[in-house]
Design a protein around this motif. Structure first.
Motif, PDB file in Angstrom:
ATOM      1  N   LYS A  27       0.841  -1.207   0.000  1.00  0.00           N
ATOM      2  CA  LYS A  27       0.000   0.000   0.000  1.00  0.00           C
ATOM      3  C   LYS A  27       0.882   1.267   0.000  1.00  0.00           C
ATOM      4  CE  LYS A  27      -4.246  -1.810   0.521  1.00  0.00           C
ATOM      5  NZ  LYS A  27      -3.954  -3.235   0.700  1.00  0.00           N
ATOM      6  N   PRO A  28       0.285   2.426  -0.396  1.00  0.00           N
ATOM      7  CA  PRO A  28       1.094   3.665  -0.412  1.00  0.00           C
ATOM      8  C   PRO A  28       1.602   4.041   0.977  1.00  0.00           C
ATOM      9  CG  PRO A  28      -0.997   3.960  -1.563  1.00  0.00           C
ATOM     10  CD  PRO A  28      -1.088   2.638  -0.859  1.00  0.00           C
ATOM     11  N   THR A  29       2.798   4.632   1.044  1.00  0.00           N
ATOM     12  CA  THR A  29       3.344   5.121   2.307  1.00  0.00           C
ATOM     13  C   THR A  29       3.338   6.644   2.294  1.00  0.00           C
ATOM     14  OG1 THR A  29       5.578   5.066   1.388  1.00  0.00           O
ATOM     15  CG2 THR A  29       4.876   3.128   2.645  1.00  0.00           C
ATOM     16  N   ALA A  30       3.427   7.248   3.490  1.00  0.00           N
ATOM     17  CA  ALA A  30       3.437   8.708   3.603  1.00  0.00           C
ATOM     18  C   ALA A  30       4.664   9.153   4.393  1.00  0.00           C
ATOM     19  CB  ALA A  30       2.167   9.184   4.299  1.00  0.00           C
ATOM     20  N   MET A  31       5.191  10.313   4.004  1.00  0.00           N
ATOM     21  CA  MET A  31       6.374  10.846   4.658  1.00  0.00           C
ATOM     22  C   MET A  31       6.071  11.259   6.093  1.00  0.00           C
ATOM     23  SD  MET A  31       8.422  14.205   3.531  1.00  0.00           S
ATOM     24  CE  MET A  31       8.544  13.681   1.836  1.00  0.00           C
ATOM     25  N   SER A  32       7.025  11.041   6.999  1.00  0.00           N
ATOM     26  CA  SER A  32       6.905  11.575   8.354  1.00  0.00           C
ATOM     27  C   SER A  32       8.298  11.981   8.842  1.00  0.00           C
ATOM     28  CB  SER A  32       6.265  10.546   9.301  1.00  0.00           C
ATOM     29  OG  SER A  32       7.113   9.444   9.468  1.00  0.00           O
ATOM     30  N   CYS A  33       8.352  12.572  10.042  1.00  0.00           N
ATOM     31  CA  CYS A  33       9.623  12.999  10.644  1.00  0.00           C
ATOM     32  C   CYS A  33      10.408  13.917   9.703  1.00  0.00           C
ATOM     33  CB  CYS A  33      10.468  11.802  11.042  1.00  0.00           C
ATOM     34  SG  CYS A  33       9.679  10.773  12.285  1.00  0.00           S
ATOM     35  N   GLY A  34       9.713  14.792   9.024  1.00  0.00           N
ATOM     36  CA  GLY A  34      10.373  15.759   8.145  1.00  0.00           C
ATOM     37  C   GLY A  34      10.952  15.114   6.891  1.00  0.00           C
ATOM     38  N   GLY A  35      10.824  13.799   6.775  1.00  0.00           N
ATOM     39  CA  GLY A  35      11.365  13.119   5.593  1.00  0.00           C
ATOM     40  C   GLY A  35      12.365  12.031   5.947  1.00  0.00           C
ATOM     41  N   TYR A  36      12.596  11.852   7.269  1.00  0.00           N
ATOM     42  CA  TYR A  36      13.552  10.823   7.698  1.00  0.00           C
ATOM     43  C   TYR A  36      12.853   9.485   7.966  1.00  0.00           C
ATOM     44  CZ  TYR A  36      17.328  14.243   8.007  1.00  0.00           C
ATOM     45  OH  TYR A  36      18.282  15.193   7.714  1.00  0.00           O
ATOM     46  N   ARG A  37      11.562   9.397   7.591  1.00  0.00           N
ATOM     47  CA  ARG A  37      10.831   8.150   7.752  1.00  0.00           C
ATOM     48  C   ARG A  37       9.654   8.144   6.796  1.00  0.00           C
ATOM     49  NH1 ARG A  37       8.520   7.384  13.633  1.00  0.00           N
ATOM     50  NH2 ARG A  37       6.472   7.446  12.668  1.00  0.00           N
ATOM     51  N   ARG A  38       9.176   6.990   6.403  1.00  0.00           N
ATOM     52  CA  ARG A  38       7.900   6.857   5.701  1.00  0.00           C
ATOM     53  C   ARG A  38       7.061   5.830   6.453  1.00  0.00           C
ATOM     54  NH1 ARG A  38       7.805   9.452   0.707  1.00  0.00           N
ATOM     55  NH2 ARG A  38       5.779   8.512   0.249  1.00  0.00           N
ATOM     56  N   ASP A  39       5.772   6.140   6.620  1.00  0.00           N
ATOM     57  CA  ASP A  39       4.887   5.268   7.389  1.00  0.00           C
ATOM     58  C   ASP A  39       3.823   4.663   6.489  1.00  0.00           C
ATOM     59  OD1 ASP A  39       6.344   6.070   9.569  1.00  0.00           O
ATOM     60  OD2 ASP A  39       4.877   7.588  10.212  1.00  0.00           O
ATOM     61  N   CYS A  40       3.482   3.406   6.770  1.00  0.00           N
ATOM     62  CA  CYS A  40       2.390   2.748   6.062  1.00  0.00           C
ATOM     63  C   CYS A  40       1.181   2.741   6.990  1.00  0.00           C
ATOM     64  CB  CYS A  40       2.783   1.330   5.668  1.00  0.00           C
ATOM     65  SG  CYS A  40       1.413   0.447   4.892  1.00  0.00           S
ATOM     66  N   ALA A  41       0.096   3.453   6.562  1.00  0.00           N
ATOM     67  CA  ALA A  41      -1.107   3.508   7.396  1.00  0.00           C
ATOM     68  C   ALA A  41      -1.825   2.165   7.384  1.00  0.00           C
ATOM     69  CB  ALA A  41      -2.034   4.620   6.894  1.00  0.00           C
ATOM     70  N   ALA A  42      -1.658   1.402   6.328  1.00  0.00           N
ATOM     71  CA  ALA A  42      -2.401   0.145   6.194  1.00  0.00           C
ATOM     72  C   ALA A  42      -1.902  -0.929   7.155  1.00  0.00           C
ATOM     73  CB  ALA A  42      -2.319  -0.353   4.750  1.00  0.00           C
ATOM     74  N   CYS A  43      -0.584  -1.082   7.282  1.00  0.00           N
ATOM     75  CA  CYS A  43      -0.081  -2.182   8.127  1.00  0.00           C
ATOM     76  C   CYS A  43       0.779  -1.687   9.290  1.00  0.00           C
ATOM     77  CB  CYS A  43       0.695  -3.195   7.284  1.00  0.00           C
ATOM     78  SG  CYS A  43       2.336  -2.631   6.793  1.00  0.00           S
ATOM     79  N   GLY A  44       0.978  -0.371   9.379  1.00  0.00           N
ATOM     80  CA  GLY A  44       1.680   0.187  10.531  1.00  0.00           C
ATOM     81  C   GLY A  44       3.202   0.112  10.455  1.00  0.00           C
ATOM     82  N   THR A  45       3.776  -0.371   9.338  1.00  0.00           N
ATOM     83  CA  THR A  45       5.235  -0.466   9.247  1.00  0.00           C
ATOM     84  C   THR A  45       5.858   0.919   9.075  1.00  0.00           C
ATOM     85  OG1 THR A  45       5.008  -2.630   8.197  1.00  0.00           O
ATOM     86  CG2 THR A  45       7.141  -1.545   7.982  1.00  0.00           C
TER      87      THR A  45
END
Ligand SMILES: [Zn+2]
Length: 310
Positions: free
Chosen positions: A151-169
């Motif tokens: 599933k699509p991921t979204a940027m977090s932590c200013g760009g030092y991480r990407r989060d998957c809302a679907a599975c929490g990775t």
């Protein structure tokens, strides 16, 4: 072990110094990142495709653009890198065509990151910051989807991480470790050349570290695979971020226990033992056969300087 490397050689090592204060604790707060990115005094590191846009400053240039210049093209992904000289730094991706906005403007120049380092176009402390921007932006460009669930991921932590809302990775930007080593036997060292190297250039052997492998074992494995030489003692000397795309070069010194070279011709076009005096002449570009080393910004050069200085 860094005291074995002459300070003037370390000073010339590219991408190894950075103005960036990362503020990694604060960047997990979205409100903090938003406030930083909105600040009027924020500066921009702009990459058109993977090519940095520099602002001319006297005889040299800077990679830190003011807000007006940073906003001048159709911009894509924007990341909060941290601060430099206490001002926020934002890395911004623009399409490769955006380089055309700047190329004909005498206030700017567009130059690939390798040439920027070789030519010393920006202050050395900006090279590390440029490496961070280039590696991070390249990671975002290729990691829009979760490797775990697709599933699509979204940027977090200013760009030092990407989060998957679907599975929490949570996905973190990768750094790929590479060992690069000067292998010595008494007063001689082992250097090789790949077919893709510039003519007459010889360098240290190198290779990617594999999962579950120590730095020492990676050095021994690579040297044996590429040159058939058994290496004993391994020491760490220095490291270098290598933003093509996101490697870390781990510079080592290895002591050979055998002498007969058996080259892996798929990896190396040539390889042999060089005397210390020969390496000294190569570094000085005074070798009688015109043999040369990589440029001072490359860690192979640093390792050779350390060997010659002994
Ligand atoms: Zn997922």
């Amino acid at each position: 072990m860094t005291d074995r490397v002459p300070p003037e050689a370390l000073a010339q090592l590219g991408y190894a110094r950075s103005l960036l204060k990362r503020h990694s604790a604060e960047r997990s707060e979205p409100a903090h990142v938003a406030a930083e990115m909105a600040r009027e005094d924020a500066r921009f590191v702009l990459l058109a495709g993977d090519v940095p846009v520099l602002a001319r400053r006297g005889e040299g240039a800077t990679a830190l653009l003011d807000r007006e210049a940073g906003a001048r093209s159709v911009a894509g992904t924007a990341l909060y890198l941290g601060r430099a000289d206490d001002r926020p730094v934002i890395a911004r991706a623009a399409p490769a065509e955006a380089a055309d906005f700047f190329r004909d403007d005498p206030d700017f120049e567009v130059l690939d990151l390798r040439s920027i380092a070789v030519q010393g176009r920006v202050p050395a402390e900006e090279l590390g910051l440029l490496a961070t921007a280039k590696s991070l932006l390249a990671w975002h460009a290729r990691h829009g989807f979760c490797a775990n669930c697709g599933k699509p991921t979204a940027m977090s932590c200013g760009g030092y991480r990407r989060d998957c809302a679907a599975c929490g990775t949570e996905h973190f930007p990768r750094t790929d470790p590479v060992v690069i080593m000067l292998v010595t036997r008494g007063d001689r060292c082992l250097l090789g050349r790949q077919a893709r190297f510039v003519a007459n250039s010889y360098s240290c052997l190198a290779g990617f570290l594999e999962p579950g492998e120590t730095i020492e074992d990676a050095v021994r494995r690579e040297v044996f695979e590429e040159a058939g030489i058994t290496v004993g003692k391994v020491d760490y000397l220095a490291s270098q971020p290598w933003p093509f795309v996101s490697s870390l070069m781990i510079g080592c010194r290895g002591e050979a226990e055998t002498e007969t070279i058996t080259l892996d011709r798929a990896e190396l076009e040539d390889g042999r033992w060089f005397t210390r005096d020969e390496v000294r002449r190569m570094l000085a570009r005074e070798h009688p056969d015109g043999l040369i080393t990589p440029p001072p910004m490359a860690i192979a050069h640093t390792l050779m300087r350390a060997f010659v200085a002994e």
